[in-house]
Design an enzyme around this catalytic site. Structure first.
Site, mmCIF file in Angstrom:
data_model
loop_
_atom_site.group_PDB
_atom_site.id
_atom_site.type_symbol
_atom_site.label_atom_id
_atom_site.label_comp_id
_atom_site.label_asym_id
_atom_site.label_seq_id
_atom_site.Cartn_x
_atom_site.Cartn_y
_atom_site.Cartn_z
ATOM 1 C CB CYS A 1 -0.877 0.001 1.252
ATOM 2 S SG CYS A 1 -1.800 -1.526 1.450
ATOM 3 N NE ARG B 1 4.163 2.107 -1.627
ATOM 4 C CZ ARG B 1 5.378 1.579 -1.496
ATOM 5 N NH1 ARG B 1 6.339 1.993 -2.312
ATOM 6 N NH2 ARG B 1 5.641 0.660 -0.611
ATOM 7 C CD1 TRP C 1 -2.390 -4.355 -4.951
ATOM 8 C CD2 TRP C 1 -2.145 -5.897 -3.354
ATOM 9 N NE1 TRP C 1 -2.373 -5.595 -5.552
ATOM 10 C CE2 TRP C 1 -2.221 -6.562 -4.597
ATOM 11 C CE3 TRP C 1 -1.981 -6.665 -2.203
ATOM 12 C CZ2 TRP C 1 -2.138 -7.947 -4.718
ATOM 13 C CZ3 TRP C 1 -1.909 -8.049 -2.319
ATOM 14 C CH2 TRP C 1 -1.989 -8.670 -3.582
ATOM 15 C CG ASN D 1 2.888 -0.721 2.992
ATOM 16 O OD1 ASN D 1 2.361 -1.729 2.537
ATOM 17 N ND2 ASN D 1 4.086 -0.287 2.609
ATOM 18 N N GLY D 2 1.459 -3.224 5.143
ATOM 19 C CA GLY D 2 2.091 -4.459 5.609
ATOM 20 C C GLY D 2 1.041 -5.465 6.037
ATOM 21 C CD GLU E 1 10.095 -8.825 -18.630
ATOM 22 O OE1 GLU E 1 9.643 -7.667 -18.584
ATOM 23 O OE2 GLU E 1 9.968 -9.649 -17.691
ATOM 24 C CE LYS F 1 6.468 -6.129 -17.887
ATOM 25 N NZ LYS F 1 7.639 -6.721 -17.317
ATOM 26 C CD GLU G 1 3.627 -7.110 -15.494
ATOM 27 O OE1 GLU G 1 4.770 -7.221 -15.976
ATOM 28 O OE2 GLU G 1 3.411 -6.845 -14.305
ATOM 29 C CG HIS H 1 10.187 -32.090 -24.216
ATOM 30 N ND1 HIS H 1 10.611 -33.359 -24.528
ATOM 31 C CD2 HIS H 1 11.132 -31.243 -24.707
ATOM 32 C CE1 HIS H 1 11.774 -33.301 -25.144
ATOM 33 N NE2 HIS H 1 12.117 -32.033 -25.279
ATOM 34 C CE LYS I 1 7.543 -0.137 -10.964
ATOM 35 N NZ LYS I 1 7.674 -0.777 -12.257
HETATM 36 C C1 AGP Z 1 6.981 -6.625 -13.481
HETATM 37 O O1 AGP Z 1 6.437 -5.909 -14.494
HETATM 38 C C2 AGP Z 1 6.207 -6.660 -12.252
HETATM 39 N N1 AGP Z 1 5.871 -5.388 -11.800
HETATM 40 C C3 AGP Z 1 6.825 -7.527 -11.156
HETATM 41 O O2 AGP Z 1 6.979 -8.814 -11.658
HETATM 42 C C4 AGP Z 1 8.170 -7.043 -10.622
HETATM 43 O O3 AGP Z 1 9.170 -7.242 -11.548
HETATM 44 C C5 AGP Z 1 8.503 -7.827 -9.337
HETATM 45 O O4 AGP Z 1 7.485 -7.583 -8.403
HETATM 46 C C6 AGP Z 1 9.857 -7.434 -8.768
HETATM 47 O O5 AGP Z 1 9.848 -6.114 -8.365
HETATM 48 P P1 AGP Z 1 11.215 -5.397 -7.958
HETATM 49 O O6 AGP Z 1 12.104 -5.384 -9.167
HETATM 50 O O7 AGP Z 1 10.807 -4.024 -7.521
HETATM 51 O O8 AGP Z 1 11.816 -6.193 -6.838
#
Ligand code: AGP
Length: 604
Positions: free
Chosen positions: A2, A27, A74, A98-99, A480, A484, A487, A503, A599
């Site tokens: 959060c 966040r 969040w 936050n936590g 990757e 992308k 998400e 496989h 994020k």
């Molecule tokens: C990637 O687009 C995501 N936001 C997520 O997978 C991110 O890479 C992951 O949470 C790691 O975050 P960080 O690099 O801030 O540790």
């Protein structure tokens, strides 16, 4: 996960809190709220959804006063409702958190309050209130309560009985105190302080602080005084604005040539063909004795580590590498050989699982080096050495420019290490040369292929399933690319090593799917095309991203024309980022704040 903010000073707290929450919205954006104190009377306003919804409500509901706290959520405990939104109010206590309070059920049972929400946070507010009743100071009540808590927290608390004072504390979640002129600000990260102050105290785990408009006192959980000096925070407002782009994601993709210049600045010498990083803080002897590198990360950071491991093995003759997913590695009974070093990769520098791995690895006496973007973040402060990747603030939840910067920083580390391990000077010089032209080649690749990728995205946006495939250094790129797309477009996408197709995954090929192949102009070209042919033989709809000039049969081929060979996967990945962006746009999604994501993942 959060975002929390706080303010005490002579401005209208409501306005400072709302602008801070807007900056922290990436966040978590399930719900939001603020509480202020005005001449002894507290006001509380909460709403479901984004800060814009809260702002709408605040136009109708007074929320005056020069002190207040705010939160953007969040959800972890309790659904997305107004009652579960923060701040939480119990008795004389107003709190944002936050936590995660792991033992909240036990505490809840003990407190026997009538709880309005399903959250762990309300239980913490009730616990603080239960101690505050005993006519002790708010600081003492918070300290007593936190000693009973198991879990993680970044909190800000006020009570109408102590006007002018905010109590804050942290364990596991980031919390920064902005020291201004006749005002003090609280935030989960520095971006909310920009424009108010450049002086900030980074609270450490297990610390509490009492904040007034003109004073900040830091204590341990046992209330021993701790001398804390403010540090100057980097960055500027422009960096956290869209700069004329419609979305942060597009801005962060398109500005990669500029941000990569910052990552490379002062770290490559095109004349000598050498690479150098100042931050690792390792002696020549330590560099010579490194024979094993473990790379730790989550999500995109993990995939950046995976790609970098391929380059490291090529550059450093006698080095072994392992790349691990932090959420798994933290609980494994792992062993690391003495001559190891750990690269801790994180954009935010706050990811809970990655941080936990860092601490586990340090316990084993292995040197830890951070590959981090956010300056002053917890991981950056706890590693033994490391490198800031200088990609600038990354606001969009989907990580793009940080990926490119992280891979680059790890190649720089490998290039430097290779010097101490008899690395091939010709190969080192080749990597150095390609790195030196990479920023301009990224710019060229994005500009030259922008419209083609946009059209392609529209063509495939209706699909609900996709496979991303690649061999060797194109394999991490496939992983990757799939991440992308899934998400931000919510298309079910999976990345696979092309050689794995036979496989199992090839059984998936039908009209519901399209397939994205990254095929490199290298010694595995024919093998990589093998997978493509197998998929086309089963009627697959195929897109190929390539730097090869050779004939390739596919439904759509995107060819880049660049002198770059070794680092071509990084170039081609920028097109995957752009593709995912335009597919998500075509599907009408909120590309900067995709559903269910945040994020910085500061909880387990
Ligand atoms: C990637 O687009 C995501 N936001 C997520 O997978 C991110 O890479 C992951 O949470 C790691 O975050 P960080 O690099 O801030 O540790």
């Amino acid at each position: 996960m959060c975002g929390i903010v706080g303010y005490v000073g002579n401005k209208a707290a409501r306005d400072v809190l709302v602008s801070g929450l807007k900056r922290l919205e990436y966040r978590g954006y399930d719900s939001a709220g603020i509480a202020t104190l005005d001449s002894g009377e507290a006001h509380l306003v909460r709403s479901v959804g984004k800060i814009a919804e809260l702002s709408k409500k605040l136009t109708k509901t007074p929320c005056d006063g020069n002190l207040g706290i705010g939160h953007t959520r969040w959800a972890t405990h309790g659904g997305v409702t107004e009652t579960n939104a923060h701040p939480h109010h119990v008795g004389r206590i107003y709190l944002v958190h936050n936590g995660i309070i792991e033992n909240y059920k036990e505490l809840k049972a003990e407190l026997k309050n009538n709880f309005a929400s399903d959250t762990d946070t309300e239980v913490l507010a009730a616990l603080i209130n239960s101690y505050y009743k005993d006519k002790i100071s708010l600081k003492d009540a918070v300290s007593k309560a936190l000693k009973r808590v198991r879990g993680t927290y970044g909190i800000a608390v006020f009570s109408p009985d102590e006007p002018g004072t905010l109590i804050v504390a942290r364990l596991g979640s980031p919390l920064i105190i902005g020291v201004g002129k006749n005002e003090t600000l609280i935030a989960s990260d520095a971006s909310a302080l920009l424009g108010y102050t450049r002086e900030a105290i980074y609270l450490n785990d297990g610390e509490i602080a009492a904040c007034t408009a003109n004073n900040v006192e830091v204590f341990s959980l046992n209330l021993e005084h701790i001398d804390s000096q403010p540090e100057t925070i980097e960055g500027n407002i422009e960096q956290i604005q869209k700069g004329g782009y419609e979305h942060f994601l597009l801005k962060e993709i398109m500005e990669q040539s500029t941000t990569l210049h910052n990552t490379l600045s002062g770290r490559i010498n095109s004349k000598t063909g050498k690479m150098h990083l100042g931050g690792p803080n390792l002696t020549e002897e330590e560099m010579r004795n490194i024979h094993h590198v473990v790379i730790v990360g989550c999500g995109t950071a993990y995939y950046a580590g995976l790609l970098a491991s391929y380059y490291m093995e090529r550059l450093v003759p006698d080095l072994t590498t392992e790349v691990v997913v932090a959420s798994e590695y933290r609980y494994r009974s792992f062993h690391l050989p003495k001559d190891s070093v750990a690269l801790i990769v994180s954009q935010s520098g706050e990811t809970a699982d990655t941080l936990a791995c860092l601490r586990e690895i340090k316990k084993r006496g292995v040197k830890t080096l951070g590959i981090v973007n956010v300056v002053g973040s917890t991981i950056a402060r706890e590693v033994d050495g490391g490198t800031y990747v200088h990609a600038g603030p990354e606001i969009s939840v989907a990580s793009t420019k940080a990926f490119t910067a992280q891979v680059t920083a790890m190649i720089l580390f490998a290039g430097m290490l290779a010097e101490y391990h008899g690395g091939d000077p010709k190969l080192i010089a080749e990597f150095t040369h390609e790195l030196s032209i990479l920023p301009d080649e990224i710019e060229k690749t994005l500009q030259n292929n922008h419209d083609k990728i946009k059209t392609l995205a529209k063509k495939y946006a209706k699909h609900e399933h996709a496979l991303y495939l690649g061999r060797d250094t194109a394999f991490p790129i496939a992983l990757e690319g799939a991440l992308k797309l899934k998400e931000i477009s919510y298309i079910h996408a999976e990345g696979y090593a092309s050689g794995e197709l036979k496989h199992g995954p090839i059984a998936l090929i039908d009209d519901r799917f399209f397939e994205v192949f990254t095929i490199l102009d290298d010694w595995l070209f024919d093998k990589a095309c093998g997978g493509l042919h197998e998929v086309r033989a089963r009627g697959g709809k195929t897109i190929v991203l390539t730097n090869s000039k050779k004939d390739i049969e596919a439904d759509d081929v995107v060819r880049i024309d660049s002198p770059i060979k070794l680092l071509a996967p990084i170039l081609l990945n920028t097109l995957q980022q752009l593709f995912a962006y335009y597919v998500a746009i075509a599907r009408g999604n909120d590309v900067d704040q995709p559903r269910n994501l945040a994020k910085s993942v500061t909880v387990e």
